[in-house]
Structure formats: structure tokens, C-alpha cells
Design a protein around this motif. Structure first.
Motif, PDB file in Angstrom:
ATOM      1  N   TYR B 473      24.162  71.676   6.954  1.00 30.47           N
ATOM      2  CA  TYR B 473      23.670  70.404   7.505  1.00 30.47           C
ATOM      3  C   TYR B 473      24.746  69.321   7.430  1.00 30.47           C
ATOM      4  O   TYR B 473      24.940  68.549   8.369  1.00 30.47           O
ATOM      5  CB  TYR B 473      22.427  69.975   6.731  1.00 30.47           C
ATOM      6  CG  TYR B 473      21.782  68.718   7.249  1.00 30.47           C
ATOM      7  CD1 TYR B 473      20.973  68.746   8.378  1.00 30.47           C
ATOM      8  CD2 TYR B 473      21.990  67.499   6.604  1.00 30.47           C
ATOM      9  CE1 TYR B 473      20.387  67.589   8.862  1.00 30.47           C
ATOM     10  CE2 TYR B 473      21.403  66.329   7.082  1.00 30.47           C
ATOM     11  CZ  TYR B 473      20.603  66.389   8.207  1.00 30.47           C
ATOM     12  OH  TYR B 473      20.026  65.233   8.685  1.00 30.47           O
ATOM     13  N   GLU B 474      25.466  69.316   6.320  1.00 29.87           N
ATOM     14  CA  GLU B 474      26.522  68.309   6.142  1.00 29.87           C
ATOM     15  C   GLU B 474      27.589  68.433   7.235  1.00 29.87           C
ATOM     16  O   GLU B 474      28.035  67.443   7.802  1.00 29.87           O
ATOM     17  CB  GLU B 474      27.158  68.507   4.747  1.00 29.87           C
ATOM     18  CG  GLU B 474      28.037  67.378   4.324  1.00 29.87           C
ATOM     19  CD  GLU B 474      28.718  67.653   2.982  1.00 29.87           C
ATOM     20  OE1 GLU B 474      28.232  68.505   2.212  1.00 29.87           O
ATOM     21  OE2 GLU B 474      29.741  66.997   2.729  1.00 29.87           O
ATOM     22  N   PHE B 475      27.947  69.674   7.540  1.00 30.35           N
ATOM     23  CA  PHE B 475      28.939  69.915   8.596  1.00 30.35           C
ATOM     24  C   PHE B 475      28.372  69.520   9.958  1.00 30.35           C
ATOM     25  O   PHE B 475      29.023  68.830  10.752  1.00 30.35           O
ATOM     26  CB  PHE B 475      29.342  71.400   8.596  1.00 30.35           C
ATOM     27  CG  PHE B 475      30.416  71.734   9.603  1.00 30.35           C
ATOM     28  CD1 PHE B 475      31.760  71.645   9.268  1.00 30.35           C
ATOM     29  CD2 PHE B 475      30.084  72.129  10.897  1.00 30.35           C
ATOM     30  CE1 PHE B 475      32.748  71.936  10.198  1.00 30.35           C
ATOM     31  CE2 PHE B 475      31.070  72.429  11.828  1.00 30.35           C
ATOM     32  CZ  PHE B 475      32.403  72.333  11.481  1.00 30.35           C
ATOM     33  N   GLU B 476      27.144  69.956  10.193  1.00 28.38           N
ATOM     34  CA  GLU B 476      26.508  69.703  11.488  1.00 28.38           C
ATOM     35  C   GLU B 476      26.412  68.203  11.784  1.00 28.38           C
ATOM     36  O   GLU B 476      26.660  67.763  12.910  1.00 28.38           O
ATOM     37  CB  GLU B 476      25.105  70.321  11.467  1.00 28.38           C
ATOM     38  CG  GLU B 476      24.360  70.233  12.775  1.00 28.38           C
ATOM     39  CD  GLU B 476      22.915  70.692  12.595  1.00 28.38           C
ATOM     40  OE1 GLU B 476      22.638  71.833  12.973  1.00 28.38           O
ATOM     41  OE2 GLU B 476      22.081  69.927  12.071  1.00 28.38           O
ATOM     42  N   GLN B 477      26.071  67.419  10.737  1.00 25.91           N
ATOM     43  CA  GLN B 477      25.911  65.981  10.922  1.00 25.91           C
ATOM     44  C   GLN B 477      27.212  65.302  11.312  1.00 25.91           C
ATOM     45  O   GLN B 477      27.215  64.298  12.011  1.00 25.91           O
ATOM     46  CB  GLN B 477      25.368  65.346   9.633  1.00 25.91           C
ATOM     47  CG  GLN B 477      23.916  65.651   9.379  1.00 25.91           C
ATOM     48  CD  GLN B 477      23.029  65.279  10.562  1.00 25.91           C
ATOM     49  OE1 GLN B 477      22.929  64.119  10.932  1.00 25.91           O
ATOM     50  NE2 GLN B 477      22.412  66.274  11.185  1.00 25.91           N
ATOM     51  N   ALA B 478      28.324  65.866  10.852  1.00 26.31           N
ATOM     52  CA  ALA B 478      29.616  65.234  11.105  1.00 26.31           C
ATOM     53  C   ALA B 478      30.248  65.722  12.416  1.00 26.31           C
ATOM     54  O   ALA B 478      31.334  65.271  12.801  1.00 26.31           O
ATOM     55  CB  ALA B 478      30.555  65.520   9.934  1.00 26.31           C
ATOM     56  N   HIS B 479      29.613  66.658  13.065  1.00 26.53           N
ATOM     57  CA  HIS B 479      30.138  67.207  14.328  1.00 26.53           C
ATOM     58  C   HIS B 479      29.051  67.149  15.386  1.00 26.53           C
ATOM     59  O   HIS B 479      27.916  66.831  15.084  1.00 26.53           O
ATOM     60  CB  HIS B 479      30.626  68.649  14.119  1.00 26.53           C
ATOM     61  CG  HIS B 479      31.735  68.757  13.118  1.00 26.53           C
ATOM     62  ND1 HIS B 479      31.500  68.763  11.765  1.00 26.53           N
ATOM     63  CD2 HIS B 479      33.085  68.830  13.275  1.00 26.53           C
ATOM     64  CE1 HIS B 479      32.662  68.837  11.114  1.00 26.53           C
ATOM     65  NE2 HIS B 479      33.647  68.881  12.010  1.00 26.53           N
TER      66      HIS B 479
END
Lengths: 99, 488
Positions: B473-479
Motif C-alpha cells: 500500500y505504501e508503494f502504491e500510494q506513492a505511485h
């Protein structure tokens, strides 16, 4: 342990008999070739030292897990037999197996 | 109504449904129309029952209107991989041998989805009996990748991945024995979760390899996938491999909360045969996590080299045993030309199974046969122990692992179909997770120069799904990958 390759002279007909699968001629040839290659690849397992290692049947130990022996709601006969290809009077028709 | 409503997230749809601006009937009709307009190109569905599906949507609308919605998924269409039983619906497993079969009961996951109000949408295409990595092995036709229809969508859940990626459904329920959720998710640019063995009941799932099979969700975002996972997970007394999972962390808040982790990077997953563009995308993701404050640590999984051999010995052995039930007597295809009982088995199976299924049954029969049992099957089970030990050792020092999902990008249809060994190698990074009984997530992390999606795999300890989802989720939110859709 002597690191020799397995005998890959796979007897396709023999395995097909064990597996109860009829194979056409072309299928038999194709399978002989691919099974040889795949089994050769499996040979790399021979190089691993497994002395004293317990086999894993599952990723984590599973023990016999039994439900309480309570009567549930079974299918009615019609539902239970709805997918039987050959049936008559709520019974499954099977080929003759005794002379 | 938004012309691309079928690309909206579950939470956005839930809000629209709550407000009355959208009905489940309208949403369901939108995915049905989308499917009718593009599925001739994709072949993602094997069958669907429009009337039944719309009836379910109408019930959802009545519930929402009465203020009695069952969950956030009430009224959301979910496609079902065609190996999970839904009462009254056909189930083919992508095989001729089950042509015409109708499920007499609901799988536990289906029952749970009904209780959550999901609209049970169509039956999704797959490799026959989930055996394949390209969805070229279906009796009902090959599936195409919506990002490039000359390429495979991955397999075996290729229909599920293609349908989710192209808006033919909002979510899909699939299964993963060696990568069948994660690899197609990576090839089609969506999110797929392989839960821990035992986390989701398999009652009603057609068995392929029983010590490896697991049901899991596929969707376009981590939140969507987590929402469905929370509905389907948990103990079921109908499945003896089911585990009494602690569901305390099974909520969206725990997925969205960030904690600093130690992330392991297994050296062996970045060796020879890894496509440079895939490698770059994974390196960039690792860089992102480092910058975000996580600790990055190199680890070694020394048994990686042996995973594929172990997997194909064990999976084919279990398959040969599981598929012995297809005998032409109780259900499924029945050869008409047999002269006696044994001949009926031979001909039914010879005519009913496709070539890859036959190959695997033959391999499995061979490795289980008396003279080969010890040198192949038992040995593979021992090496499996070592593979699991490898991971457990690594998890003493790290919380999670990050790897590529696939060594290559989605390949061309036909490119590997004549070379089974090459095809098997496309699962090299995913199979060890099933062997070790871990959980793992595939999420989009890049696009190649020719516009094909790249997947990132996040691997977690057993029953730590919330951790892998949270890191994803952390990655997804930043991309912005979740808002990129194929042009089709």
C-alpha cells in the motif's frame, strides 16, 4: 553417493497404464521427449545433501482434524446425481465389471 | 454515470452506491456491457449467467435502499475463476472433462461472499486444472493480455487477471498453486494476493496439488484486494487444512498504517535470466523503500536453485492422485466408445484431458511409482523442508522480502508453448512461496519500454498478510500504477 544420472528410458506405455490414460501415437512421442527433458532437470535434486532431513508433506505440520460427528443436511438424491453421465432410477450406471 | 465506472475502486463504488447516485444494477450492467464489447478479443470468460447476476444486483440494491447493506462489497461484481464451486453454475476447470458439470453446492468462499453481498459475476477462463503459466492450455480458448493482445496474460488465472485489468469485473477470486495469482497479476498490471496456506478455506475448490493450493483475491488496488481477502479468510471446519487465523489485523486501517520494517532482498532472485527492465523496476522499488526509511538487508536463499524441481515433482505427484477421480462414472465427460470398465477410464481420460494435464499426470505417476518414489518424491519432500528452513532462517533477520514476480515480461502467445521446461521456469520466483507456506503479494511497479506491466513481489511470514498488504500500500500510494489501464 555416486552422482550418476537416473535412467530416463521412460516407459511411456507403462506409465500411461498406471495413470489409466489412453495416448495417441503422436502424444506418446511428444510426451517421451518432454518427460525425458523434465526428468533430466529433476536430476539436480540428486546433488542436495538430505541426510537426516525430515520430509515435509505440508508447509507446516497438519494433524488429524476431525469435525464433531453431527448429522448435517445432505444433498437430496437428485442433486447428488445431477452430474452423473449415465444414470437410471436414481442409480449410477457402471460398466459390467464381473463376468 | 461515469463512462468508465468499471475502473472505479471498491471504496469509490461503495460511496456511490451508498449515496444512491449509482445502483448495483447499473454497475453490473456496465461490467456486462464492457465484457460483451471486448471479450471477443480477450476470452477472459468461459461463461456467465446474465439474468442470475442481475437478480443478485437487484437484491443488493434493495438492501442498500433499506439501509441494510451487508458490507462495503454489497453490490460489487466479483468474477470467479472457473474452478471454485458456485451452486447452480457451470464449473469446467478449463477442461473438456468437466464440460457440462454444474456445481451442486457453494464453496465456503462463495458462501462468505454471498454473506457480504457480493454480486457473483461470470466464470473466468484458466489453464486446464490450473496447470499452466500462460492461459494457453484452456479447452475453451486462449486468453489474451489486454495490454497487448498478441501476448499471454500469464496463468493459470489468466482470465481473472485479464478481466480485472480491462474492467470486465471489479474484483476476481482465483487460486494460486505455484504463482497462478501473482504471475498473471504481474503480466496484466494488477494486484494479486496469495494468502498463507490455511488462511482461506478451500472447500469447494477443485484440487490440483493439495499441499500447495490456495484461494486468493485479485483486484486493481491493494485496498480492493484487502477488502475481499478480509471477507473470504478465516477458519472453516469443512477444510481440514484450514487454520484458526487471528483476524485482529484484518481491517483496512492496519493495511494503511505504516511501520518501519526490515526488508530482505534475496541475492539468488536477481541472478541470470532476469530481464533488465524488470530488474531496474525492482531496484527502483527497493530504492523507494529505503528512502521511505525502511531498513534494507541482503539475504541468501541458498535452496532457490532447487525450487522448480521440487515443485514439479510434488505438484505433479499430488495432481496425479487428485485427478484420479475423473473416471467418467460419477461426473464429467464419459467416453461413448469404451468396451469395458477399464477401457472407459482410459478413453474418458485420454479424450477428456488436454496435453499439459496428461503430461503432469504422467510425470506425477512416474515419480510416485514404486521404483521412483524415494529418488524423486521423498527426496523432493526433504528438499522442501530445506527450502522452508531457508525462509525461516531469513525471517529471523528480516520482516519481509522483496523480489520480482516474474523473470520476464508477458511473452508472446505461442512463444513457450512447445517447450514445457521453459514455461515452467517462468514461475521460478513464485513457487517457493507455496512450498514454504508463506503469503505473498504481486503489485504493479513499472511499465517496460514497450508498455508492458512489471510486478513486484512482497513476501511475508505465515499469516502476516496485513504486513505485505501494508508494505504494498505504501508503494502504491506513492505511485500511480493503479490508475493506469490498458487501451482496449
Amino acid at each position: 553417493m555416486k552422482d550418476k544420472s537416473f535412467d530416463h528410458s521412460v516407459h511411456i506405455e507403462n506409465i500411461a497404464t498406471l495413470a489409466r490414460i489412453h495416448l495417441a501415437d503422436q502424444e506418446r512421442q511428444d510426451l517421451a521427449k518432454s518427460l525425458d527433458e523434465i526428468l533430466e532437470y529433476f536430476d539436480k535434486l540428486r546433488t542436495v545433501n538430505v541426510e537426516g532431513v525430515e520430509p515435509s508433506a505440508h508447509a507446516f505440520p497438519l494433524y488429524d482434524i476431525l469435525r464433531d460427528d453431527e448429522v448435517g443436511t445432505p444433498f437430496d438424491v437428485k442433486t447428488a446425481l445431477q452430474n452423473v453421465p449415465k444414470r437410471r432410477n436414481n442409480q449410477v450406471i457402471v460398466p459390467k465389471i464381473v463376468e | 454515470m461515469d463512462s468508465e465506472i468499471f475502473y472505479r475502486s471498491v471504496s469509490a463504488l461503495d460511496t456511490l452506491l451508498d449515496s444512491g447516485k449509482l445502483t448495483s444494477i447499473e454497475l453490473t450492467k456496465a461490467v456486462i456491457e464492457r465484457t460483451k464489447s471486448i471479450d471477443a478479443k480477450l476470452h477472459a470468460f468461459i461463461s456467465f449467467d446474465e439474468e442470475k447476476t442481475l437478480n443478485e444486483a437487484a437484491q443488493c440494491d434493495r438492501r442498500r435502499k433499506a439501509g441494510k447493506k451487508l458490507s462495503n462489497l454489497d453490490g460489487i461484481p466479483v468474477g470467479i475463476k472457473d474452478l471454485i464451486s458456485e451452486r447452480g453454475q457451470p464449473l469446467t476447470c478449463g477442461s473438456k472433462i468437466l464440460d457440462g458439470y454444474v456445481s451442486p453446492y457453494d464453496a465456503t468462499v462463495i458462501e462468505r461472499m454471498r454473506n457480504a453481498g457480493c454480486v457473483l459475476w461470470g466464470r473466468l477462463n484458466m489453464d486446464e486444472f490450473a496447470m499452466g503459466s500462460s492461459n494457453e492450455n484452456s479447452y475453451y480458448g486462449k486468453v489474451a493480455n489486454p495490454w497487448d493482445i498478441s501476448r499471454v496474460p500469464g496463468g493459470s488465472s489468466g482470465g481473472s487477471a485479464a478481466a480485472v485489468a480491462s474492467g470486465e469485473t471489479i474484483l476476481a477470486l482465483a487460486s494460486d498453486t505455484g504463482g497462478s495469482i501473482r504471475q498473471p497479476a504481474a503480466f496484466c498490471g494488477i494486484v494479486g494476493l496469495k494468502p498463507t496456506y490455511g488462511a482461506v478455506s478451500r472447500y469447494g475448490l477443485v484440487a490440483f496439488a493439495s499441499s500447495l493450493d490456495q484461494i486468493g483475491p485479485m483486484g486493481r488496488s491493494i485496498e480492493d484486494v484487502a477488502t475481499l481477502f478480509h471477507v473470504i479468510s478465516g477458519y472453516d471446519d469443512k477444510d481440514s487444512s484450514s487454520y484458526p487465523v487471528d483476524k485482529t489485523n484484518h481491517n483496512i486501517e492496519s493495511v494503511k498504517s505504516k511501520t518501519i520494517k526490515t526488508i530482505g532482498i534475496p541475492t539468488e532472485y536477481f541472478g541470470e535470466g532476469l530481464n533488465p527492465e524488470v530488474r531496474q523496476a525492482i531496484d527502483d522499488a527497493v530504492g523507494f523503500y529505503k528512502k521511505a526509511g525502511h531498513r534494507i538487508k541482503e539475504v541468501s536463499l541458498t535452496m532457490t536453485e532447487y525450487t522448480m524441481a521440487v515443485y514439479y515433482v510434488i505438484a505433479t505427484a499430488e495432481a496425479s492422485s487428485n485427478l484420479a477421480r475423473f473416471d467418467g462414472i460419477r461426473y464429467g465427460y464419459h467416453s461413448e466408445s469404451a468396451k469395458d470398465a477399464v477401457d472407459l477410464y482410459y478413453k474418458t481420460r485420454g479424450e477428456g484431458f488436454g496435453s499439459e494435464v496428461k503430461r503432469r499426470i504422467m510425470l506425477g505417476t512416474y515419480v510416485l511409482s514404486n521404483e521412483n518414489f524415494e529418488s524423486y518424491y521423498l527426496r523432493a519432500q526433504k528438499v522442501r523442508t530445506l527450502i522452508r528452513n531457508d525462509f525461516m532462517e531469513a525471517f529471523k533477520n528480516v520482516d519481509l522480502l522483496i523480489t520480482p514476480v516474474t523473470p520476464s515480461l508477458a511473452f508472446k502467445i505461442g512463444e513457450k508453448s512447445a517447450d514445457p521446461l521453459q514455461m515452467y521456469l517462468s514461475d521460478i520466483y513464485t513457487i517457493s512461496i507455496n512450498l514454504a507456506g508463506l503469503c505473498a503479494l504481486s503489485l504493479p511497479c513499472g511499465l517496460s519500454s514497450n508498455g508492458l506491466p512489471i510486478g513486484l513481489q512482497v513476501i511475508g511470514k505465515p499469516f502476516h498478510e496485513h504486513e505485505v498488504l501494508s508494505l504494498g500500500y505504501e508503494f502504491e500510494q506513492a505511485h500511480d500504477f493503479k490508475n493506469m489501464h490498458p487501451t482496449i
